[in-house]
Scaffold this motif. Structure first.
Motif, mmCIF file in Angstrom:
data_model
loop_
_atom_site.group_PDB
_atom_site.id
_atom_site.type_symbol
_atom_site.label_atom_id
_atom_site.label_comp_id
_atom_site.label_asym_id
_atom_site.label_seq_id
_atom_site.Cartn_x
_atom_site.Cartn_y
_atom_site.Cartn_z
ATOM 1 N N MET A 1 0.846 -1.184 0.000
ATOM 2 C CA MET A 1 0.000 0.000 0.000
ATOM 3 C C MET A 1 0.890 1.246 0.000
ATOM 4 N N PRO A 2 0.633 2.211 -0.879
ATOM 5 C CA PRO A 2 1.469 3.414 -0.944
ATOM 6 C C PRO A 2 1.368 4.236 0.341
ATOM 7 N N LEU A 3 2.402 5.040 0.578
ATOM 8 C CA LEU A 3 2.399 5.928 1.740
ATOM 9 C C LEU A 3 1.303 6.983 1.579
ATOM 10 N N PRO A 4 0.659 7.387 2.681
ATOM 11 C CA PRO A 4 -0.265 8.515 2.593
ATOM 12 C C PRO A 4 0.519 9.741 2.124
ATOM 13 N N HIS A 5 -0.077 10.542 1.244
ATOM 14 C CA HIS A 5 0.640 11.700 0.721
ATOM 15 C C HIS A 5 -0.328 12.841 0.397
ATOM 16 N N VAL A 6 0.255 14.047 0.312
ATOM 17 C CA VAL A 6 -0.481 15.247 -0.065
ATOM 18 C C VAL A 6 0.317 15.938 -1.158
ATOM 19 N N SER A 7 -0.386 16.436 -2.167
ATOM 20 C CA SER A 7 0.280 17.122 -3.265
ATOM 21 C C SER A 7 -0.059 18.606 -3.266
ATOM 22 N N SER A 8 0.857 19.368 -3.845
ATOM 23 C CA SER A 8 0.703 20.802 -3.979
ATOM 24 C C SER A 8 1.003 21.172 -5.424
ATOM 25 N N GLU A 9 0.229 22.085 -5.955
ATOM 26 C CA GLU A 9 0.525 22.629 -7.279
ATOM 27 C C GLU A 9 1.290 23.940 -7.130
ATOM 28 N N GLY A 10 1.877 24.148 -5.966
ATOM 29 C CA GLY A 10 2.574 25.380 -5.607
ATOM 30 C C GLY A 10 1.863 25.982 -4.413
ATOM 31 N N GLY A 11 2.581 26.667 -3.591
ATOM 32 C CA GLY A 11 1.984 27.209 -2.375
ATOM 33 C C GLY A 11 2.154 26.235 -1.229
ATOM 34 N N PRO A 12 1.945 26.710 -0.009
ATOM 35 C CA PRO A 12 2.258 25.910 1.167
ATOM 36 C C PRO A 12 1.231 24.832 1.494
ATOM 37 N N LEU A 13 1.652 23.958 2.410
ATOM 38 C CA LEU A 13 0.761 22.976 3.019
ATOM 39 C C LEU A 13 0.346 23.495 4.386
ATOM 40 N N LEU A 14 -0.821 23.071 4.820
ATOM 41 C CA LEU A 14 -1.339 23.376 6.146
ATOM 42 C C LEU A 14 -1.427 22.053 6.889
ATOM 43 N N ILE A 15 -0.914 22.001 8.109
ATOM 44 C CA ILE A 15 -0.875 20.754 8.864
ATOM 45 C C ILE A 15 -1.442 21.018 10.247
ATOM 46 N N GLY A 16 -2.414 20.181 10.645
ATOM 47 C CA GLY A 16 -3.013 20.359 11.955
ATOM 48 C C GLY A 16 -4.006 19.266 12.261
#
Length: 184
Positions: A1-16
């Motif tokens: 199973m692939p690792l959980p991931h988040v993609s961005s098309e540019g700009g920051p990530l928000l984590i909380g």
């Protein structure tokens, strides 16, 4: 199973915390949320941001790309962005991400993050969480995002996390990452 991931098309990530970010509107409805995230970040790579009555993290992953979430231990999560060679297979990329998750760690606490629902959410900051249903299972993608992998949640222990960051070059690929460690 692939690792959980988040993609961005540019700009920051928000984590909380998932529930804390449930009312994040990103670029939608003239909310000003995305602009607030960018202003809070300024020239830094990582910064804390107030979302309602809770703290979250704004993190610049260095442009468009993907950050993978790795469980280093039951109380330690790494979120890793690498710049792999274009010829690498998915398996080779995943192996490099896992190696980077345990290779180096930031030495200074840059932020603190509280998780009170048991779910960490990593979200591309322009996304709108208005239509997202509750999280279910160990990990998943929130509903109705503008890009299919513009957010991911993972189940983690509730508590207060110390956040550090580091980046380096291996000679084969570059790494930027943050580490979240549950505090006793």
């Amino acid at each position: 199973m692939p690792l959980p991931h988040v993609s961005s098309e540019g700009g920051p990530l928000l984590i909380g915390d998932f529930q804390s970010l449930k009312f994040w509107r990103g670029v939608s409805d003239d909310s000003g949320d995305y602009e607030k995230a960018c202003e809070t970040l300024g020239s830094e790579a990582l910064s804390q941001i107030q979302v309602g009555s809770h703290e979250a993290i704004v993190w610049d992953i260095g442009g468009p790309g993907t950050a993978d979430i790795v469980r280093v231990s039951p109380v330690h999560i790494s979120i890793v962005r690498i710049w792999p060679d274009a010829s690498w297979s998915e398996e080779e990329c995943e192996q490099a991400v896992i190696a980077a998750a345990t290779d180096r760690f930031g030495t200074q606490e840059l932020a603190r993050l509280s998780i009170h629902t048991g779910y960490l959410l990593a979200l591309w900051a322009p996304e709108d969480m208005a239509a997202a249903g509750p999280p279910a299972g160990e990990s998943g993608v929130p509903d109705d995002l503008s890009i299919g992998d513009g957010g991911v949640y993972v189940q983690i222990p509730c508590g207060h996390y110390s956040v550090s960051a580091c980046e380096w070059q291996t000679g084969i690929y570059d790494v930027t990452k943050i580490d979240l460690k549950l505090q006793p």
